[in-house]
Design a protein around this motif. Sequence first.
Motif, short mmCIF file in Angstrom:
data_model
loop_
_atom_site.label_atom_id
_atom_site.label_comp_id
_atom_site.label_asym_id
_atom_site.label_seq_id
_atom_site.Cartn_x
_atom_site.Cartn_y
_atom_site.Cartn_z
N ALA A 43 0.90 -1.29 0.13
CA ALA A 43 0.03 -0.13 0.17
C ALA A 43 0.87 1.22 -0.04
O ALA A 43 1.87 1.27 0.59
CB ALA A 43 -1.02 -0.01 1.08
N ARG A 44 0.45 2.33 -0.70
CA ARG A 44 1.06 3.54 -0.51
C ARG A 44 -0.02 4.60 -0.08
O ARG A 44 -1.28 4.63 -0.17
CB ARG A 44 1.47 3.96 -2.09
CG ARG A 44 2.76 3.29 -2.42
CD ARG A 44 3.13 3.54 -3.79
NE ARG A 44 2.35 3.03 -5.08
CZ ARG A 44 2.84 3.19 -6.14
NH1 ARG A 44 3.84 3.86 -6.66
NH2 ARG A 44 2.03 2.77 -7.11
N PHE A 45 0.36 5.52 0.44
CA PHE A 45 -0.54 6.57 1.09
C PHE A 45 -0.12 8.15 0.47
O PHE A 45 1.02 8.36 0.51
CB PHE A 45 -0.20 6.41 2.38
CG PHE A 45 -0.43 5.15 3.23
CD1 PHE A 45 -1.48 4.85 3.64
CD2 PHE A 45 0.79 4.31 3.37
CE1 PHE A 45 -1.74 3.42 4.09
CE2 PHE A 45 0.62 2.92 3.96
CZ PHE A 45 -0.62 2.52 4.34
N ILE A 46 -1.28 8.90 0.60
CA ILE A 46 -1.30 10.25 0.24
C ILE A 46 -1.75 10.78 1.65
O ILE A 46 -3.10 10.83 1.79
CB ILE A 46 -1.98 10.66 -1.15
CG1 ILE A 46 -1.76 9.60 -2.15
CG2 ILE A 46 -1.82 12.04 -1.24
CD1 ILE A 46 -0.23 9.88 -2.56
N PHE A 47 -0.85 11.38 2.45
CA PHE A 47 -1.56 12.02 3.49
C PHE A 47 -2.03 13.47 3.15
O PHE A 47 -1.27 14.04 2.73
CB PHE A 47 -0.47 11.91 4.56
CG PHE A 47 -0.38 10.53 5.15
CD1 PHE A 47 -1.07 10.19 6.24
CD2 PHE A 47 0.71 9.81 4.67
CE1 PHE A 47 -0.84 8.86 6.91
CE2 PHE A 47 1.03 8.53 5.39
CZ PHE A 47 0.12 8.18 6.27
N LEU A 48 -3.00 13.84 3.70
CA LEU A 48 -3.83 15.16 3.75
C LEU A 48 -3.65 16.02 4.84
O LEU A 48 -4.31 15.43 5.78
CB LEU A 48 -5.09 15.16 2.91
CG LEU A 48 -5.53 16.36 2.44
CD1 LEU A 48 -5.01 17.19 1.51
CD2 LEU A 48 -7.18 16.42 2.09
#
Length: 327
Positions: free
Chosen positions: A164-169
Amino acid sequence: MTERGGTPDDALLDRLPAVEFEPVFIMGDHRSGTTLLYQLLDRSRRFNTVTAYHIICYDELLANHEFGCAAEARAALARRFDALGLTDRRIDGVQVTPDLPEEYGFLLHGSGERPRVSPRNLERFLEVCRKVQYVSQPGRPLLLKNPWDYFRNFMYIKAVLPRARFIFLSRHPARVVNSQLKATRAVFAERNDYVALIADWYGPLWQSELRRRALAFLFSEHLDLGLRLTRQHVARGIDYLMRHLPALPAGDHMTVRYEDLCDAPDATIAGILAFLDLEPEPESDYAAFIEVRQAALLPEVAASQPALARRLAAFYRQYGYVETAGV
């Protein structure tokens, strides 16, 4: 025709174990702008997403796909929205359509716990991912959003889905507190038929007027309990983020500020696609899609800004936020 107690998809579930998906998670708190980011990335045409149709018609997704009924089912759902007078989600003005990207957490209710991925519902979550991937465009990454998995749970997600890869906002914490508190008050003050369609806990709440009124009062401006609970929730999520984000491999995550997304959406989305090694959509104009609504802070939230800034001083410094987000 299905057997009693069954669903249209039951006879097709044996197709799912072989389905592979590449998960990309948008990680951010409730009301931090995750819906906007989800919509913009969906417009890039580079991802498969979980939609309102997938949630509301979950038990028939495979059957509709296999028998060529998906378009008809989406049209029927659109007519259902029209019959209910649903044009937007009401809490934020986001337009309601069958293809509106939505949170997979709405499909994880039922255990009495928060709707986030856990050992108890991991198989259900994997089924959701495989179903959506199966009925969507092959070869695309699966873009997923559920704020409850940002809240003190993304390390578990990484443990069970190592690829899994993550885009943190991130967003100014005072703005997040303000938006969460307003949304909570709105859903308890007046029945929201869209929320009732996607959240199985919400409809029954309106069958108990006493309970509904009690919750509305607890989060009202007449008490400070709602503000304190909301502020604590936001702070605890940020504490977890600050503590555990450094443990994620640098190549598996990136961070985006909501404020930067609104100010420079084209560049921000291009940066995310580049991070994920995806080609940009040449004709996309993300700026034309954005309508920034900077609502005034509730008086109690505005007054609490200094305390919130002190509590989250390290986060404010690292992400470039000042004490006051305006009034």
